[in-house]
Design a protein around this motif. Sequence first.
Motif, PDB file in Angstrom:
ATOM      1  N   ILE A  47       0.825  -1.203   0.000  1.00  0.00           N
ATOM      2  CA  ILE A  47       0.000   0.000   0.000  1.00  0.00           C
ATOM      3  C   ILE A  47       0.862   1.256   0.000  1.00  0.00           C
ATOM      4  O   ILE A  47       0.553   2.239  -0.662  1.00  0.00           O
ATOM      5  CB  ILE A  47      -0.964  -0.002   1.204  1.00  0.00           C
ATOM      6  N   SER A  48       1.986   1.218   0.716  1.00  0.00           N
ATOM      7  CA  SER A  48       2.847   2.396   0.821  1.00  0.00           C
ATOM      8  C   SER A  48       3.823   2.529  -0.337  1.00  0.00           C
ATOM      9  O   SER A  48       4.527   3.531  -0.436  1.00  0.00           O
ATOM     10  CB  SER A  48       3.622   2.357   2.130  1.00  0.00           C
ATOM     11  N   GLY A  49       3.900   1.516  -1.193  1.00  0.00           N
ATOM     12  CA  GLY A  49       4.826   1.573  -2.318  1.00  0.00           C
ATOM     13  C   GLY A  49       6.230   1.096  -1.988  1.00  0.00           C
ATOM     14  O   GLY A  49       7.140   1.220  -2.796  1.00  0.00           O
ATOM     15  N   ILE A  65      -0.574   3.593  -8.126  1.00  0.00           N
ATOM     16  CA  ILE A  65       0.853   3.584  -7.791  1.00  0.00           C
ATOM     17  C   ILE A  65       1.511   2.245  -8.129  1.00  0.00           C
ATOM     18  O   ILE A  65       2.713   2.095  -7.971  1.00  0.00           O
ATOM     19  CB  ILE A  65       1.099   3.927  -6.310  1.00  0.00           C
ATOM     20  N   SER A  66       0.735   1.299  -8.611  1.00  0.00           N
ATOM     21  CA  SER A  66       1.223  -0.061  -8.803  1.00  0.00           C
ATOM     22  C   SER A  66       2.376  -0.178  -9.793  1.00  0.00           C
ATOM     23  O   SER A  66       3.227  -1.049  -9.650  1.00  0.00           O
ATOM     24  CB  SER A  66       0.078  -0.963  -9.260  1.00  0.00           C
ATOM     25  N   PRO A  71      12.495   7.205  -9.605  1.00  0.00           N
ATOM     26  CA  PRO A  71      12.297   7.906  -8.332  1.00  0.00           C
ATOM     27  C   PRO A  71      10.867   8.393  -8.126  1.00  0.00           C
ATOM     28  O   PRO A  71      10.563   8.988  -7.098  1.00  0.00           O
ATOM     29  CB  PRO A  71      13.244   9.099  -8.441  1.00  0.00           C
ATOM     30  N   LYS A  72       9.955   8.097  -9.066  1.00  0.00           N
ATOM     31  CA  LYS A  72       8.583   8.604  -8.952  1.00  0.00           C
ATOM     32  C   LYS A  72       7.843   8.051  -7.739  1.00  0.00           C
ATOM     33  O   LYS A  72       7.097   8.775  -7.085  1.00  0.00           O
ATOM     34  CB  LYS A  72       7.800   8.313 -10.233  1.00  0.00           C
ATOM     35  N   ILE A  73       8.048   6.763  -7.423  1.00  0.00           N
ATOM     36  CA  ILE A  73       7.340   6.186  -6.267  1.00  0.00           C
ATOM     37  C   ILE A  73       7.839   6.821  -4.969  1.00  0.00           C
ATOM     38  O   ILE A  73       7.061   7.065  -4.055  1.00  0.00           O
ATOM     39  CB  ILE A  73       7.431   4.640  -6.240  1.00  0.00           C
ATOM     40  N   ILE A  81       2.087   9.559   1.637  1.00  0.00           N
ATOM     41  CA  ILE A  81       2.026   8.427   2.565  1.00  0.00           C
ATOM     42  C   ILE A  81       2.763   8.752   3.858  1.00  0.00           C
ATOM     43  O   ILE A  81       3.881   9.263   3.827  1.00  0.00           O
ATOM     44  CB  ILE A  81       2.667   7.165   1.938  1.00  0.00           C
ATOM     45  N   ALA A  82       2.138   8.435   4.984  1.00  0.00           N
ATOM     46  CA  ALA A  82       2.810   8.497   6.280  1.00  0.00           C
ATOM     47  C   ALA A  82       2.872   7.074   6.810  1.00  0.00           C
ATOM     48  O   ALA A  82       1.862   6.373   6.843  1.00  0.00           O
ATOM     49  CB  ALA A  82       2.051   9.397   7.245  1.00  0.00           C
TER      50      ALA A  82
END
Length: 89
Positions: A47-49, A65-66, A71-73, A81-82
């Motif tokens: 979920i967070s990548g 985001i899959s 560096p995009k993720i 995302i936290a």
Amino acid sequence: MIILKNMNKEIDKKNIFEDISYKFLVNKFTAIVGSSGVGKTTLLNIISGLDKATSGEVFVNGYSISKLKEPKITKFRSVNIAYIFKIII
């Protein structure tokens, strides 16, 4: 909002989870619970990548985001995302 569509994760030819679809709603608390080793951390990492699913898609705020690569993720994660890690001392 976070949406999971048909998420599958396989590690070393073992299914960690199969065909998970879920919608995490804004302003709603969701607990992910289960025994040790059932895939909770793996699911959160996807979920967070931080990790990739074997198949399926993750949408965060309507954006898939899959298939994002570095560096995009990393950029996406830093803005959207936290992630709080639990440390036991």
